[in-house]
Design a protein around this motif. Structure first.
Motif, mmCIF file in Angstrom:
data_model
loop_
_atom_site.group_PDB
_atom_site.id
_atom_site.type_symbol
_atom_site.label_atom_id
_atom_site.label_comp_id
_atom_site.label_asym_id
_atom_site.label_seq_id
_atom_site.Cartn_x
_atom_site.Cartn_y
_atom_site.Cartn_z
ATOM 1 N N LYS A 223 76.246 17.313 -130.393
ATOM 2 C CA LYS A 223 75.767 16.030 -129.893
ATOM 3 C C LYS A 223 74.955 16.298 -128.630
ATOM 4 C CE LYS A 223 76.876 11.289 -128.682
ATOM 5 N NZ LYS A 223 77.884 10.216 -128.669
ATOM 6 N N VAL A 224 73.702 15.839 -128.635
ATOM 7 C CA VAL A 224 72.758 16.118 -127.556
ATOM 8 C C VAL A 224 72.305 14.803 -126.920
ATOM 9 C CG1 VAL A 224 70.555 17.217 -126.971
ATOM 10 C CG2 VAL A 224 71.978 18.166 -128.805
ATOM 11 N N ILE A 225 72.156 14.822 -125.604
ATOM 12 C CA ILE A 225 71.653 13.653 -124.872
ATOM 13 C C ILE A 225 70.478 14.074 -124.001
ATOM 14 C CG2 ILE A 225 72.156 11.956 -123.051
ATOM 15 C CD1 ILE A 225 75.015 11.834 -124.039
ATOM 16 N N SER A 226 69.443 13.253 -123.975
ATOM 17 C CA SER A 226 68.375 13.372 -122.988
ATOM 18 C C SER A 226 68.426 12.123 -122.115
ATOM 19 C CB SER A 226 67.007 13.497 -123.661
ATOM 20 O OG SER A 226 66.002 13.698 -122.687
ATOM 21 N N TYR A 227 68.395 12.338 -120.768
ATOM 22 C CA TYR A 227 68.608 11.196 -119.885
ATOM 23 C C TYR A 227 67.855 11.408 -118.570
ATOM 24 C CZ TYR A 227 71.478 7.279 -118.007
ATOM 25 O OH TYR A 227 71.921 6.077 -117.503
ATOM 26 N N ASN A 228 66.917 10.526 -118.290
ATOM 27 C CA ASN A 228 66.267 10.469 -116.994
ATOM 28 C C ASN A 228 67.161 9.618 -116.093
ATOM 29 O OD1 ASN A 228 64.744 9.511 -114.744
ATOM 30 N ND2 ASN A 228 62.834 9.941 -115.820
ATOM 31 N N ILE A 229 67.780 10.245 -115.075
ATOM 32 C CA ILE A 229 68.810 9.540 -114.305
ATOM 33 C C ILE A 229 68.282 8.882 -113.028
ATOM 34 C CG2 ILE A 229 70.649 10.992 -115.252
ATOM 35 C CD1 ILE A 229 70.776 12.340 -112.437
ATOM 36 N N HIS A 230 66.960 8.960 -112.771
ATOM 37 C CA HIS A 230 66.373 8.182 -111.670
ATOM 38 C C HIS A 230 67.109 8.427 -110.357
ATOM 39 C CE1 HIS A 230 65.237 4.103 -109.760
ATOM 40 N NE2 HIS A 230 64.130 4.823 -109.817
ATOM 41 N N HIS A 231 67.272 9.719 -110.023
ATOM 42 C CA HIS A 231 67.996 10.183 -108.826
ATOM 43 C C HIS A 231 69.354 9.497 -108.631
ATOM 44 C CE1 HIS A 231 65.079 7.128 -107.195
ATOM 45 N NE2 HIS A 231 66.139 6.699 -106.531
ATOM 46 N N GLY A 232 70.038 9.259 -109.755
ATOM 47 C CA GLY A 232 71.394 8.715 -109.690
ATOM 48 C C GLY A 232 71.475 7.272 -109.284
ATOM 49 N N ALA A 233 70.404 6.523 -109.555
ATOM 50 C CA ALA A 233 70.373 5.115 -109.154
ATOM 51 C C ALA A 233 69.835 4.247 -110.287
ATOM 52 C CB ALA A 233 69.501 4.935 -107.910
ATOM 53 N N ASP A 234 70.231 2.964 -110.277
ATOM 54 C CA ASP A 234 69.714 2.050 -111.291
ATOM 55 C C ASP A 234 68.338 1.524 -110.877
ATOM 56 O OD1 ASP A 234 70.128 0.015 -109.411
ATOM 57 O OD2 ASP A 234 71.871 -0.837 -110.438
ATOM 58 N N ARG A 235 67.812 0.596 -111.642
ATOM 59 C CA ARG A 235 66.454 0.099 -111.389
ATOM 60 C C ARG A 235 66.347 -0.652 -110.065
ATOM 61 N NH1 ARG A 235 65.392 -5.310 -113.368
ATOM 62 N NH2 ARG A 235 67.347 -6.345 -113.861
ATOM 63 N N ASN A 236 67.492 -1.062 -109.493
ATOM 64 C CA ASN A 236 67.511 -1.749 -108.206
ATOM 65 C C ASN A 236 67.878 -0.809 -107.063
ATOM 66 O OD1 ASN A 236 66.912 -4.367 -109.307
ATOM 67 N ND2 ASN A 236 69.016 -4.418 -110.090
ATOM 68 N N GLU A 237 67.875 0.500 -107.348
ATOM 69 C CA GLU A 237 68.184 1.543 -106.361
ATOM 70 C C GLU A 237 69.639 1.505 -105.888
ATOM 71 O OE1 GLU A 237 66.346 4.067 -105.739
ATOM 72 O OE2 GLU A 237 64.533 3.347 -106.740
ATOM 73 N N VAL A 238 70.518 0.986 -106.729
ATOM 74 C CA VAL A 238 71.954 1.040 -106.439
ATOM 75 C C VAL A 238 72.506 2.345 -106.996
ATOM 76 C CG1 VAL A 238 74.202 -0.036 -106.878
ATOM 77 C CG2 VAL A 238 72.176 -1.469 -106.494
ATOM 78 N N ASN A 239 73.282 3.069 -106.192
ATOM 79 C CA ASN A 239 73.844 4.350 -106.626
ATOM 80 C C ASN A 239 74.802 4.152 -107.801
ATOM 81 O OD1 ASN A 239 75.730 6.661 -106.761
ATOM 82 N ND2 ASN A 239 74.599 7.388 -104.984
ATOM 83 N N THR A 240 74.513 4.837 -108.904
ATOM 84 C CA THR A 240 75.329 4.694 -110.121
ATOM 85 C C THR A 240 75.754 6.052 -110.677
ATOM 86 O OG1 THR A 240 73.275 4.617 -111.411
ATOM 87 C CG2 THR A 240 74.267 2.495 -110.814
ATOM 88 N N LEU A 241 75.775 7.082 -109.845
ATOM 89 C CA LEU A 241 76.075 8.435 -110.336
ATOM 90 C C LEU A 241 77.444 8.517 -111.000
ATOM 91 C CD1 LEU A 241 74.683 11.236 -110.364
ATOM 92 C CD2 LEU A 241 76.082 11.819 -108.381
ATOM 93 N N GLN A 242 78.433 7.854 -110.437
ATOM 94 C CA GLN A 242 79.772 7.859 -111.028
ATOM 95 C C GLN A 242 79.743 7.255 -112.434
ATOM 96 O OE1 GLN A 242 82.624 9.166 -109.660
ATOM 97 N NE2 GLN A 242 83.784 8.647 -111.500
ATOM 98 N N GLU A 243 79.038 6.132 -112.580
ATOM 99 C CA GLU A 243 78.938 5.496 -113.895
ATOM 100 C C GLU A 243 78.203 6.394 -114.891
ATOM 101 O OE1 GLU A 243 78.419 4.131 -111.001
ATOM 102 O OE2 GLU A 243 78.977 2.003 -110.934
ATOM 103 N N MET A 244 77.166 7.078 -114.435
ATOM 104 C CA MET A 244 76.450 8.015 -115.303
ATOM 105 C C MET A 244 77.379 9.117 -115.797
ATOM 106 S SD MET A 244 72.884 8.442 -113.215
ATOM 107 C CE MET A 244 71.682 7.108 -113.116
ATOM 108 N N GLY A 245 78.175 9.669 -114.867
ATOM 109 C CA GLY A 245 79.113 10.722 -115.248
ATOM 110 C C GLY A 245 80.152 10.244 -116.245
ATOM 111 N N GLU A 246 80.654 9.045 -116.035
ATOM 112 C CA GLU A 246 81.656 8.499 -116.957
ATOM 113 C C GLU A 246 81.057 8.246 -118.336
ATOM 114 O OE1 GLU A 246 83.130 5.121 -114.880
ATOM 115 O OE2 GLU A 246 84.287 6.310 -113.435
ATOM 116 N N TYR A 247 79.809 7.754 -118.357
ATOM 117 C CA TYR A 247 79.146 7.549 -119.651
ATOM 118 C C TYR A 247 79.018 8.877 -120.397
ATOM 119 C CZ TYR A 247 75.065 8.088 -122.585
ATOM 120 O OH TYR A 247 74.221 8.480 -123.599
ATOM 121 N N ILE A 248 78.539 9.921 -119.711
ATOM 122 C CA ILE A 248 78.352 11.220 -120.360
ATOM 123 C C ILE A 248 79.695 11.770 -120.847
ATOM 124 C CG2 ILE A 248 77.681 13.626 -119.960
ATOM 125 C CD1 ILE A 248 75.547 12.500 -117.987
#
Length: 257
Positions: free
Chosen positions: A26-51
């Motif tokens: 299972k392969v994922i490609s993901y542009n993580i936008h420096h660990g932030a959502d479109r409103n520049e809120v830090n979402t790195l933890q959520e990204m890690g949990e999703y992965i």
């Protein structure tokens, strides 16, 4: 009749051997936008949990920060590796905001080596370079695969150069899986170039950008043509809004060499 029976049995043997040599990933490609959502809120933890919850074997990440001021001086690949329990690699494009900005790889399986390449970029009208990250992964069947990630430029003239450089750099005797944000839509010349040695795993061409109501397909997962046996499933999880891109998932079976 005996000959026909023999041929059927022979074909079955060859098919069973091919299946036994196959490796499902299972392969994922993901542009993580420096660990932030479109409103520049830090979402790195959520990204890690999703992965972590995705069950991915291999993840190619673009727009990764390493101890940059804008993202809280965090080593993002190290944090993602801690959240997911995966091995990781990082390669910077350039110094940025007190740290570095670049590409990352997460792997459920051991990374046996890392190869740092470059592709042409234009910066302030002058020729520069960006990173091209390739890692060698040891799979559970003790075979290896080259897993790479890249982020192409916004202008097509540069992307055409980058496509040629990427293809040359990734020439290998091993299976190659290439992920990335290519900033180009299907049918463009640069995408057609990559379609020569590689097969697009997500040929349904689902859109990945922007994260809400996506209208463009610019993120891809490619596999060496001669080793791709099957694409079991492609998924773009529309509910994952942690970045300004949607992640792209593909479940593939490759022929181990």
């Amino acid at each position: 009749m005996k000959l026909k029976t023999f041929l059927i049995a022979l074909i079955a043997i060859f098919l069973s051997l091919e299946i036994s040599e196959a490796q499902s990933l299972k392969v994922i490609s993901y542009n993580i936008h420096h660990g932030a959502d479109r409103n520049e809120v830090n979402t790195l933890q959520e990204m890690g949990e999703y992965i972590k919850n995705s069950g991915a074997d291999l993840v190619g990440l673009q727009e990764v920060d390493s101890v940059c001021n804008r993202s809280g001086k965090v080593d993002q690949m190290k944090v993602l590796a801690e959240i997911t329990g995966m091995h990781y690699a990082f390669l910077r494009h350039f110094e940025y905001d007190g740290g570095a900005y670049g590409l990352g790889v997460l792997s459920k399986h051991p990374i046996t080596s890392q190869r740092n390449g470059t592709i042409t970029s234009m910066k302030n009208g002058e020729k520069a370079s960006l990173a091209l990250l390739s890692t060698r992964i040891k799979l559970p069947n003790n075979k290896e695969v080259d897993f790479a990630t890249v982020h192409f430029a916004l202008d097509q003239s540069t992307r055409l150069i980058q496509a040629g450089e990427t293809i040359s750099f990734l020439e290998s005797d091993l299976p190659v899986i290439l992920t990335g944000d290519f900033n180009a839509e299907p049918g463009t010349e640069e995408i057609d170039m990559i379609t020569g040695p590689f097969k697009m795993s997500d040929e349904n061409l689902g859109n990945t950008f922007p994260v809400l109501n996506p209208v463009k397909k610019i993120d891809y997962i490619w596999v060496s043509r001669e080793v791709l046996l099957k694409v079991s499933k492609v998924n773009i999880p529309l509910g994952i809004h942690s970045s300004d891109h949607l992640p792209l998932e593909a479940e593939i079976s490759i022929k181990s060499k």
